[in-house]
Design an enzyme around this catalytic site. Sequence first.
Site, PDB file in Angstrom:
ATOM      1  CE  LYS A  37       6.415  -1.731  -3.817  1.00 47.81           C
ATOM      2  NZ  LYS A  37       5.810  -2.759  -2.965  1.00 47.81           N
TER       3      LYS A  37
ATOM      4  NE  ARG B 122       3.974  -8.596  -9.505  1.00 46.41           N
ATOM      5  CZ  ARG B 122       4.038  -7.888  -8.397  1.00 46.41           C
ATOM      6  NH1 ARG B 122       2.963  -7.702  -7.681  1.00 46.41           N
ATOM      7  NH2 ARG B 122       5.170  -7.338  -7.992  1.00 46.41           N
TER       8      ARG B 122
ATOM      9  CG  ASP C 137      -2.712  -6.865  -8.345  1.00 44.64           C
ATOM     10  OD1 ASP C 137      -3.874  -7.188  -8.045  1.00 44.64           O
ATOM     11  OD2 ASP C 137      -2.158  -5.838  -7.909  1.00 44.64           O
ATOM     12  CG  ASN C 138      -0.657  -7.166  -4.358  1.00 44.12           C
ATOM     13  OD1 ASN C 138       0.062  -6.692  -5.236  1.00 44.12           O
ATOM     14  ND2 ASN C 138      -1.488  -6.429  -3.654  1.00 44.12           N
TER      15      ASN C 138
ATOM     16  NE  ARG D  84       9.388  -6.237  -4.769  1.00 41.82           N
ATOM     17  CZ  ARG D  84       8.084  -6.009  -4.923  1.00 41.82           C
ATOM     18  NH1 ARG D  84       7.281  -5.991  -3.881  1.00 41.82           N
ATOM     19  NH2 ARG D  84       7.581  -5.782  -6.114  1.00 41.82           N
TER      20      ARG D  84
ATOM     21  CG  ASP E  70       4.100   9.473  -7.290  1.00 45.98           C
ATOM     22  OD1 ASP E  70       4.085   8.227  -7.190  1.00 45.98           O
ATOM     23  OD2 ASP E  70       4.080  10.225  -6.296  1.00 45.98           O
ATOM     24  N   GLY E  71       4.867   6.861  -9.712  1.00 41.61           N
ATOM     25  CA  GLY E  71       5.999   5.935  -9.847  1.00 41.61           C
ATOM     26  C   GLY E  71       6.930   5.927  -8.642  1.00 41.61           C
TER      27      GLY E  71
ATOM     28  CG  ASP F  23       3.434  -6.198  -4.385  1.00 42.39           C
ATOM     29  OD1 ASP F  23       4.675  -6.209  -4.503  1.00 42.39           O
ATOM     30  OD2 ASP F  23       2.672  -5.919  -5.323  1.00 42.39           O
TER      31      ASP F  23
ATOM     32  N   GLY G 220       4.039  -0.453 -11.842  1.00 36.23           N
ATOM     33  CA  GLY G 220       3.848   0.979 -12.038  1.00 36.23           C
ATOM     34  C   GLY G 220       4.974   1.796 -11.434  1.00 36.23           C
TER      35      GLY G 220
HETATM   36  P1  AMP Z   1      -0.373  -2.291  -4.851  1.00 37.37           P
HETATM   37  O1  AMP Z   1      -1.732  -2.139  -4.265  1.00 37.37           O
HETATM   38  O2  AMP Z   1       0.710  -1.509  -4.147  1.00 37.37           O
HETATM   39  O3  AMP Z   1       0.018  -3.715  -5.034  1.00 37.37           O
HETATM   40  O4  AMP Z   1      -0.431  -1.601  -6.306  1.00 37.37           O
HETATM   41  C1  AMP Z   1      -1.401  -1.848  -7.272  1.00 37.37           C
HETATM   42  C2  AMP Z   1      -0.974  -1.298  -8.607  1.00 37.37           C
HETATM   43  O5  AMP Z   1      -0.769   0.114  -8.539  1.00 37.37           O
HETATM   44  C3  AMP Z   1       0.326  -1.884  -9.139  1.00 37.37           C
HETATM   45  O6  AMP Z   1       0.198  -2.030 -10.526  1.00 37.37           O
HETATM   46  C4  AMP Z   1       1.344  -0.838  -8.772  1.00 37.37           C
HETATM   47  O7  AMP Z   1       2.459  -0.861  -9.609  1.00 37.37           O
HETATM   48  C5  AMP Z   1       0.550   0.437  -8.935  1.00 37.37           C
HETATM   49  N1  AMP Z   1       1.053   1.522  -8.088  1.00 37.37           N
HETATM   50  C6  AMP Z   1       0.927   1.647  -6.738  1.00 37.37           C
HETATM   51  N2  AMP Z   1       1.506   2.784  -6.306  1.00 37.37           N
HETATM   52  C7  AMP Z   1       2.008   3.396  -7.402  1.00 37.37           C
HETATM   53  C8  AMP Z   1       2.732   4.621  -7.628  1.00 37.37           C
HETATM   54  N3  AMP Z   1       3.037   5.446  -6.630  1.00 37.37           N
HETATM   55  N4  AMP Z   1       3.086   4.912  -8.894  1.00 37.37           N
HETATM   56  C9  AMP Z   1       2.776   4.102  -9.914  1.00 37.37           C
HETATM   57  N5  AMP Z   1       2.107   2.955  -9.777  1.00 37.37           N
HETATM   58  C10 AMP Z   1       1.718   2.595  -8.539  1.00 37.37           C
HETATM   59 MG    MG Z   2       1.028  -4.918  -5.914  1.00 37.06          MG
END
Ligand code: AMP
Ligand code: MG
Length: 499
Positions: free
Chosen positions: A121, A191, A263-264, A184, A133-134, A273, A100
């Site tokens: 990232k 995953r 997913d992690n 990174r 917000d990416g 992650d 994301g």
């Molecule tokens: P995480 O818990 O950080 O491993 O994230 C879980 C999911 O949420 C993954 O698909 C990430 O890409 C997405 N994600 C986390 N933070 C953001 C963000 N700020 N903008 C877009 N996607 C996010």
């Molecule tokens: Mg993740």
Amino acid sequence: MDTFASLRLVTLESLDLSPGYSALGERFVELRDPTSLSEPYLVAFNPDVAELIGLDPAEGERPEFLRLAAGNARFSSIQPYAAIYAGHQFGTFVSQLGDGRAITLGEVRVPDGDRFEWQVKGAGKTAFSRFADGRAVLRSTIREYLCSEAMAGLGIPTTRALAIAGSDEPVFREVPETSAVLTRIAPSHLRFGTFELFHYRGEFDAVKILADYAIERFFPDLAAIADDAERYASFLREVAERTARLMAQWQAVGFAHGVMNTDNMSILGLTLDYGPYGFLEAFDPGFICNHTDAGGRYAFGRQPTIGLWNCKALAAALSSLVAEADADAAMQAYRAAFQTSYLALLQAKFGLSQSRDRDLELFTACFGALQTGGVDHTIFFRALCGLERESTPYDDRVAAFFENRSEWYDWQRAYRTRLESEPCDDATRLAAMRAVNPKYVLRNYLAQRAIEAAQGRDYAELERLHDLLRHPFDEQPEREEYAAPPPDWARAISVSCSS
Ligand code: AMP
Ligand code: MG
């Protein structure tokens, strides 16, 4: 060793680049450029990782590098991408996630043949950003940067961090913060959840494509197995074993990941992650480092069980390729690999060069005493590296950590008796112990200090801490205070998924 390999460090333009994973096609990725970050500046650059990927560290000083690190440029010949995946989050299947906010700029091939994905990232929205917000905040990129390098220093498999670019561009979390992008590096960011996505969509041909891709690139020994059923079964088993060994290493060093969603989980057995992770301070199997995990699903002591749960989720995702009996055998292999590795790591931590029947009992009793006394995990084991066989039993520095000294003295007596059957002398034993019991780990409060300084654009502490953690087993007398227990204010630090 090829001594010339280290000399073959090249410029950004001379890197041997290819699309890597995205060559599998648009079923697996969204082709998309990063979103530019306004007026970026370099917050951190890691020469170790530059060298790992064959890049001349001097390249870090070029404006071209900063543009790449900020997501303001791409390698001209390669189309960047975000990867799609799914995953079990806190036990519940989420049918579609994906990068994301992470965008891979390409794959670098180094002269010895190793390949590394170059990923930014926090580099803006992708098709998988959902409502977010990416972006990433400076605080979380620093936490990931420092911890991936701390883990590498500890000899634990992990993704690596090449650089951080910062910007004053605001992002909104609980409060407004500034954004940053982490570069990174890993051979692959595949995953468990990538396999799950296609399995649950019923796209078994894509599961096979992924498995073939992973085996051919990262498990060359398995690629040689001619029989399909055996090859895929061995793949699952190998991933399960790597995961088990990783869990053993996390437990031995006292690392809690915090968000072990599938997913992690890396298909290569890397720590992946870094979010609300934490290193154990007061020893407690119930330690929850993630503020958002009230139920303690990912509590420190549960990690080996969750690792197995996640491997079962992977086995389910590979069920079109791996028969049930083979999957069961792979899960059995996880249990065996965890037990063997964990026991071996504990054996080394306690300075025992040979294994004896009742060692596990001895270790368990020690952890029990640590838990009752709320003793700091890292400080205890490092202090144990100073316990000589012949010293007076009631006059040791370790005793001071225990409120209930009698429990410690009882244990210590049993330990000393056990040491009598050890063949090596004190000096040899203690030196070996110091090589496996780190003096320095990335305590939250240390990271916090570096983050607060960096938020004021002072990166000296970040650099100092990074440098310290590159050699966590060495005595670094001028940095003794970094080995101290956390100050009282550190208790108020709370880490959640909002990064
Ligand atoms: P995480 O818990 O950080 O491993 O994230 C879980 C999911 O949420 C993954 O698909 C990430 O890409 C997405 N994600 C986390 N933070 C953001 C963000 N700020 N903008 C877009 N996607 C996010
Ligand atoms: Mg993740």
